[in-house]
Design a protein around this motif. Structure first.
Motif, PDB file in Angstrom:
ATOM      1  N   ILE A  44       0.815  -1.214   0.000  1.00 56.65           N
ATOM      2  CA  ILE A  44       0.000   0.000   0.000  1.00 56.65           C
ATOM      3  C   ILE A  44       0.851   1.267   0.000  1.00 56.65           C
ATOM      4  O   ILE A  44       0.490   2.261  -0.634  1.00 56.65           O
ATOM      5  N   LEU A  45       1.976   1.257   0.689  1.00 58.22           N
ATOM      6  CA  LEU A  45       2.820   2.459   0.727  1.00 58.22           C
ATOM      7  C   LEU A  45       3.391   2.775  -0.649  1.00 58.22           C
ATOM      8  O   LEU A  45       3.478   3.945  -1.028  1.00 58.22           O
ATOM      9  N   ASP A  46       3.762   1.742  -1.392  1.00 56.72           N
ATOM     10  CA  ASP A  46       4.265   1.961  -2.750  1.00 56.72           C
ATOM     11  C   ASP A  46       3.165   2.540  -3.639  1.00 56.72           C
ATOM     12  O   ASP A  46       3.414   3.452  -4.435  1.00 56.72           O
ATOM     13  N   GLU A  47       1.960   2.017  -3.501  1.00 57.70           N
ATOM     14  CA  GLU A  47       0.833   2.517  -4.292  1.00 57.70           C
ATOM     15  C   GLU A  47       0.522   3.966  -3.926  1.00 57.70           C
ATOM     16  O   GLU A  47       0.285   4.800  -4.803  1.00 57.70           O
ATOM     17  N   LEU A  48       0.507   4.258  -2.630  1.00 58.88           N
ATOM     18  CA  LEU A  48       0.247   5.623  -2.179  1.00 58.88           C
ATOM     19  C   LEU A  48       1.320   6.570  -2.707  1.00 58.88           C
ATOM     20  O   LEU A  48       1.020   7.666  -3.185  1.00 58.88           O
ATOM     21  N   TYR A  49       2.569   6.146  -2.642  1.00 54.37           N
ATOM     22  CA  TYR A  49       3.674   6.977  -3.134  1.00 54.37           C
ATOM     23  C   TYR A  49       3.455   7.339  -4.602  1.00 54.37           C
ATOM     24  O   TYR A  49       3.663   8.489  -4.999  1.00 54.37           O
ATOM     25  N   GLU A  50       3.025   6.372  -5.399  1.00 51.33           N
ATOM     26  CA  GLU A  50       2.793   6.621  -6.827  1.00 51.33           C
ATOM     27  C   GLU A  50       1.671   7.642  -7.031  1.00 51.33           C
ATOM     28  O   GLU A  50       1.773   8.506  -7.904  1.00 51.33           O
ATOM     29  N   VAL A  51       0.623   7.569  -6.220  1.00 48.13           N
ATOM     30  CA  VAL A  51      -0.465   8.549  -6.307  1.00 48.13           C
ATOM     31  C   VAL A  51       0.054   9.934  -5.933  1.00 48.13           C
ATOM     32  O   VAL A  51      -0.226  10.926  -6.620  1.00 48.13           O
ATOM     33  N   LEU A  52       0.828  10.014  -4.863  1.00 43.03           N
ATOM     34  CA  LEU A  52       1.376  11.302  -4.424  1.00 43.03           C
ATOM     35  C   LEU A  52       2.309  11.880  -5.485  1.00 43.03           C
ATOM     36  O   LEU A  52       2.273  13.080  -5.774  1.00 43.03           O
ATOM     37  N   LEU A  53       3.128  11.034  -6.065  1.00 44.16           N
ATOM     38  CA  LEU A  53       4.039  11.470  -7.120  1.00 44.16           C
ATOM     39  C   LEU A  53       3.248  11.987  -8.331  1.00 44.16           C
ATOM     40  O   LEU A  53       3.610  13.009  -8.918  1.00 44.16           O
ATOM     41  N   ASP A  54       2.162  11.309  -8.659  1.00 42.86           N
ATOM     42  CA  ASP A  54       1.323  11.765  -9.763  1.00 42.86           C
ATOM     43  C   ASP A  54       0.739  13.144  -9.464  1.00 42.86           C
ATOM     44  O   ASP A  54       0.648  13.983 -10.357  1.00 42.86           O
ATOM     45  N   ARG A  55       0.363  13.385  -8.210  1.00 42.23           N
ATOM     46  CA  ARG A  55      -0.185  14.700  -7.838  1.00 42.23           C
ATOM     47  C   ARG A  55       0.874  15.790  -7.947  1.00 42.23           C
ATOM     48  O   ARG A  55       0.568  16.942  -8.193  1.00 42.23           O
ATOM     49  N   LYS A  56       2.139  15.404  -7.782  1.00 39.21           N
ATOM     50  CA  LYS A  56       3.228  16.373  -7.947  1.00 39.21           C
ATOM     51  C   LYS A  56       3.443  16.669  -9.433  1.00 39.21           C
ATOM     52  O   LYS A  56       3.609  17.824  -9.822  1.00 39.21           O
ATOM     53  N   ILE A  57       3.424  15.636 -10.240  1.00 37.34           N
ATOM     54  CA  ILE A  57       3.669  15.782 -11.675  1.00 37.34           C
ATOM     55  C   ILE A  57       2.452  16.385 -12.384  1.00 37.34           C
ATOM     56  O   ILE A  57       2.601  17.202 -13.292  1.00 37.34           O
ATOM     57  N   ASN A  58       1.271  15.971 -11.955  1.00 41.46           N
ATOM     58  CA  ASN A  58       0.012  16.415 -12.557  1.00 41.46           C
ATOM     59  C   ASN A  58      -0.889  17.015 -11.488  1.00 41.46           C
ATOM     60  O   ASN A  58      -1.866  16.379 -11.078  1.00 41.46           O
ATOM     61  N   PRO A  59      -0.560  18.210 -11.003  1.00 43.36           N
ATOM     62  CA  PRO A  59      -1.347  18.799  -9.915  1.00 43.36           C
ATOM     63  C   PRO A  59      -2.813  18.979 -10.312  1.00 43.36           C
ATOM     64  O   PRO A  59      -3.121  19.239 -11.471  1.00 43.36           O
ATOM     65  N   ARG A  60      -3.665  18.787  -9.313  1.00 43.58           N
ATOM     66  CA  ARG A  60      -5.097  18.977  -9.517  1.00 43.58           C
ATOM     67  C   ARG A  60      -5.611  19.951  -8.464  1.00 43.58           C
ATOM     68  O   ARG A  60      -5.224  19.879  -7.300  1.00 43.58           O
TER      69      ARG A  60
ATOM     70  N   LEU B  87       6.052  14.645   2.191  1.00 44.77           N
ATOM     71  CA  LEU B  87       7.360  15.268   2.353  1.00 44.77           C
ATOM     72  C   LEU B  87       8.413  14.578   1.471  1.00 44.77           C
ATOM     73  O   LEU B  87       9.195  15.240   0.795  1.00 44.77           O
ATOM     74  N   PHE B  88       8.414  13.247   1.475  1.00 48.13           N
ATOM     75  CA  PHE B  88       9.365  12.506   0.637  1.00 48.13           C
ATOM     76  C   PHE B  88       9.200  12.887  -0.832  1.00 48.13           C
ATOM     77  O   PHE B  88      10.185  13.137  -1.535  1.00 48.13           O
ATOM     78  N   VAL B  89       7.955  12.944  -1.294  1.00 47.84           N
ATOM     79  CA  VAL B  89       7.696  13.300  -2.687  1.00 47.84           C
ATOM     80  C   VAL B  89       8.174  14.723  -2.960  1.00 47.84           C
ATOM     81  O   VAL B  89       8.822  14.987  -3.978  1.00 47.84           O
ATOM     82  N   LYS B  90       7.883  15.627  -2.055  1.00 47.87           N
ATOM     83  CA  LYS B  90       8.305  17.025  -2.221  1.00 47.87           C
ATOM     84  C   LYS B  90       9.819  17.121  -2.364  1.00 47.87           C
ATOM     85  O   LYS B  90      10.338  17.892  -3.167  1.00 47.87           O
ATOM     86  N   LEU B  91      10.544  16.324  -1.578  1.00 45.70           N
ATOM     87  CA  LEU B  91      12.006  16.379  -1.551  1.00 45.70           C
ATOM     88  C   LEU B  91      12.660  15.382  -2.517  1.00 45.70           C
ATOM     89  O   LEU B  91      13.885  15.205  -2.478  1.00 45.70           O
TER      90      LEU B  91
END
Length: 93
Positions: free
Chosen positions: A2-18, A73-77
């Motif tokens: 689940i953490l890997d899946e969540l990370y991918e969603v968060l990363l997508d929000r960084k790349i494709n902000p909504r 935070l990880f995604v941001k950094l």
């Protein structure tokens, strides 16, 4: 995991902000990194209080909030989960 899946969603929000995304709002907040750090501090405090109150359901809820905000935070950094896992693995030895 689940953490890997969540990370991918968060990363997508960084790349494709909504505009309707809380994650995107945190990542691109006018306060910058401080917005995320404030949320982490708030969630740490709420977790501590839940533990002190001994409320298992609240502990789980607040722990999930803290983990989520740490991952933002990880995604941001640009810190990959694999880097964190490697550090944990190193400490296990």
């Amino acid at each position: 995991m689940i953490l890997d899946e969540l990370y991918e969603v968060l990363l997508d929000r960084k790349i494709n902000p909504r505009e309707d995304s809380y994650t995107s709002k945190l990542l691109y907040h006018e306060k910058g990194i401080n917005a995320i750090l404030e949320k982490i501090g708030e969630e740490c405090t709420e977790l501590i209080l839940a533990v002190k109150d001994g409320k298992r359901k609240d502990i789980i809820y607040e722990a999930a909030d803290l983990i989520y905000h740490m991952m933002v935070l990880f995604v941001k950094l640009d810190i990959k989960l694999e880097e964190v896992w490697k550090e944990l693995e190193r400490r296990r030895r």
